[in-house]
Design a protein around this motif. Structure first.
Motif, PDB file in Angstrom:
ATOM      1  N   UNK A 181      38.860  31.212   4.343  1.00 53.89           N
ATOM      2  CA  UNK A 181      38.903  32.672   4.292  1.00 53.89           C
ATOM      3  C   UNK A 181      40.083  33.219   5.093  1.00 53.89           C
ATOM      4  N   UNK A 182      40.398  32.518   6.179  1.00 54.43           N
ATOM      5  CA  UNK A 182      41.552  32.942   6.968  1.00 54.43           C
ATOM      6  C   UNK A 182      42.842  32.830   6.170  1.00 54.43           C
ATOM      7  N   UNK A 183      42.990  31.721   5.445  1.00 53.93           N
ATOM      8  CA  UNK A 183      44.181  31.551   4.602  1.00 53.93           C
ATOM      9  C   UNK A 183      44.186  32.526   3.432  1.00 53.93           C
ATOM     10  N   UNK A 184      43.008  32.868   2.938  1.00 51.18           N
ATOM     11  CA  UNK A 184      42.919  33.732   1.765  1.00 51.18           C
ATOM     12  C   UNK A 184      43.243  35.180   2.109  1.00 51.18           C
ATOM     13  N   UNK A 185      42.695  35.674   3.222  1.00 54.26           N
ATOM     14  CA  UNK A 185      42.845  37.085   3.573  1.00 54.26           C
ATOM     15  C   UNK A 185      43.919  37.348   4.623  1.00 54.26           C
ATOM     16  N   UNK A 186      44.328  36.303   5.370  1.00 51.69           N
ATOM     17  CA  UNK A 186      45.354  36.464   6.415  1.00 51.69           C
ATOM     18  C   UNK A 186      45.077  37.687   7.293  1.00 51.69           C
ATOM     19  N   UNK A 187      43.966  37.681   8.037  1.00 54.61           N
ATOM     20  CA  UNK A 187      43.588  38.876   8.795  1.00 54.61           C
ATOM     21  C   UNK A 187      44.592  39.291   9.864  1.00 54.61           C
ATOM     22  N   UNK A 188      45.350  38.334  10.413  1.00 53.47           N
ATOM     23  CA  UNK A 188      46.280  38.687  11.480  1.00 53.47           C
ATOM     24  C   UNK A 188      47.701  38.944  11.007  1.00 53.47           C
ATOM     25  N   UNK A 189      47.941  38.853   9.694  1.00 54.11           N
ATOM     26  CA  UNK A 189      49.293  39.050   9.177  1.00 54.11           C
ATOM     27  C   UNK A 189      49.646  40.530   9.161  1.00 54.11           C
ATOM     28  N   UNK A 190      50.939  40.826   9.281  1.00 57.35           N
ATOM     29  CA  UNK A 190      51.415  42.198   9.192  1.00 57.35           C
ATOM     30  C   UNK A 190      51.513  42.914  10.510  1.00 57.35           C
ATOM     31  N   UNK A 191      51.029  42.290  11.592  1.00 56.03           N
ATOM     32  CA  UNK A 191      51.121  42.911  12.914  1.00 56.03           C
ATOM     33  C   UNK A 191      51.504  41.839  13.912  1.00 56.03           C
ATOM     34  N   UNK A 192      52.616  42.046  14.598  1.00 55.64           N
ATOM     35  CA  UNK A 192      53.107  41.064  15.561  1.00 55.64           C
ATOM     36  C   UNK A 192      53.064  41.694  16.940  1.00 55.64           C
TER      37      UNK A 192
END
Length: 322
Positions: A1-12
């Motif tokens: 699910x982490x790979x599917x939804x990438x919850x932490x992507x888009x914010x650094x």
């Protein structure tokens, strides 16, 4: 699910990236396994190598159990138990002050990152919720086949257990309902349920293991880090081991996070990012934990011919009044 939804992507979270450095994973699986075992336990303690400390503690406990069959090491066992009791009291003392620290850290993160931090948290809860649903569907289907009970009756028998676990977020509070429904609604004998369920409450934490793995995956994405396959394997193994004997009250997930997060090279203050939604994630964690305990009891009862399958095709009795 982490790979599917990438919850932490888009914010650094660039403002913390200088203190976050992912631990370098070894290049082969054999070295990864060897790194689980300490060459020097005092060196592992000094460096905060948690997984080596946990492995040592497990091996030390096994040896102490074998050597103390005739009571020759009762003094050492008593000392370990007393240290454990003091440590739990210390953790609970810190947990009482934790809301103040979490509020301060969340205020700082929100002030520096803005409301953009809310989206990854919502995606994290979505990923955790979907992962929990997939896990439950697979678990119910397997137990229905393994114990030879109808799937519909199995799910119906779990409704009250799931409701109590979801609303209280505490495996300890849900235990009396588990014991009652395991016998009345799921057909598990009293001898099996009274042995398996209390033991499972302390040792079997499916939801917490899933939460820790997904939390680490999310935090590394928030800090712009990439994980190798071996690093992911290490996270999953450490998450499973860290769940053994974890505090079974609301907030216990934060304690487990303090064990796993530092091994990734992430700053401990990153825990505050997920601490703000710990109550909501605790709902999913507790459901997976208690359902895992109860399905284990059903499987054991089926193996021991102590499962009453007639309850699965009957109307469940009304909830007992206190």
């Amino acid at each position: 699910m982490g790979y599917l939804l990438n919850p932490g992507a888009g914010l650094h979270l660039a403002q913390l990236s200088h203190s976050a450095k992912i631990a370098k994973a070894p290049s082969d699986i054999s070295q990864t396994i060897l790194n689980f075992f300490p060459a020097n336990i005092f060196d592992a303690l000094a460096k905060g190598n948690v997984i080596q400390v946990i492995i040592f503690a497990i091996l030390f406990g096994i040896v102490l159990n074998q050597a103390n069959r005739h009571g020759a090491f009762n003094s050492i066992l008593t000392g370990v138990q007393q240290v454990n009791q003091l440590t739990v009291k210390l953790v609970m003392l810190v947990m009482k002050a934790a809301p103040l620290g979490i509020a301060a850290l969340m205020a700082w993160v929100t002030a520096t990152s803005g409301l953009k931090i809310i989206l990854p948290l919502l995606k994290f809860l979505m990923a955790f919720g979907l992962g929990s649903l997939v896990f439950l569907m697979g678990l119910f289907a397997f137990i229905s086949w393994y114990a030879k009970v109808p799937l519909r009756g199995l799910i119906k028998g779990f409704t009250r257990i799931i409701l109590i676990a979801f609303t209280t977020t505490s495996s300890a509070i849900a235990l009396p309902v588990e014991l009652d429904d395991a016998q009345a609604r799921l057909g598990v004998s009293q001898s099996i349920s009274q042995l398996v369920l209390p033991l499972g409450m302390a040792l079997n934490s499916n939801g917490l293991a899933m939460y820790l793995a997904l939390a680490c995956f999310t935090l590394t994405q928030l800090y712009g880090m990439s994980l190798t396959l071996l690093a992911l394997v290490k996270i999953v193994v450490l998450a499973v081991i860290a769940c053994l004997g974890t505090v079974v009250v609301p907030g216990g997930g934060l304690v487990a996070l303090t064990i796993v997060v530092p091994t990734l090279g992430l700053p401990t203050e990153s825990i505050a990012i997920l601490a703000g939604i710990d109550w909501f994630s605790g709902m999913f964690r507790t459901v997976l934990n208690v359902v895992g305990d109860t399905t284990t009891a059903i499987a054991i009862a089926a193996d021991e011919n102590e499962l009453n399958r007639a309850v699965y095709v009957q109307e469940h009795p009304a909830t007992k009044e206190s």
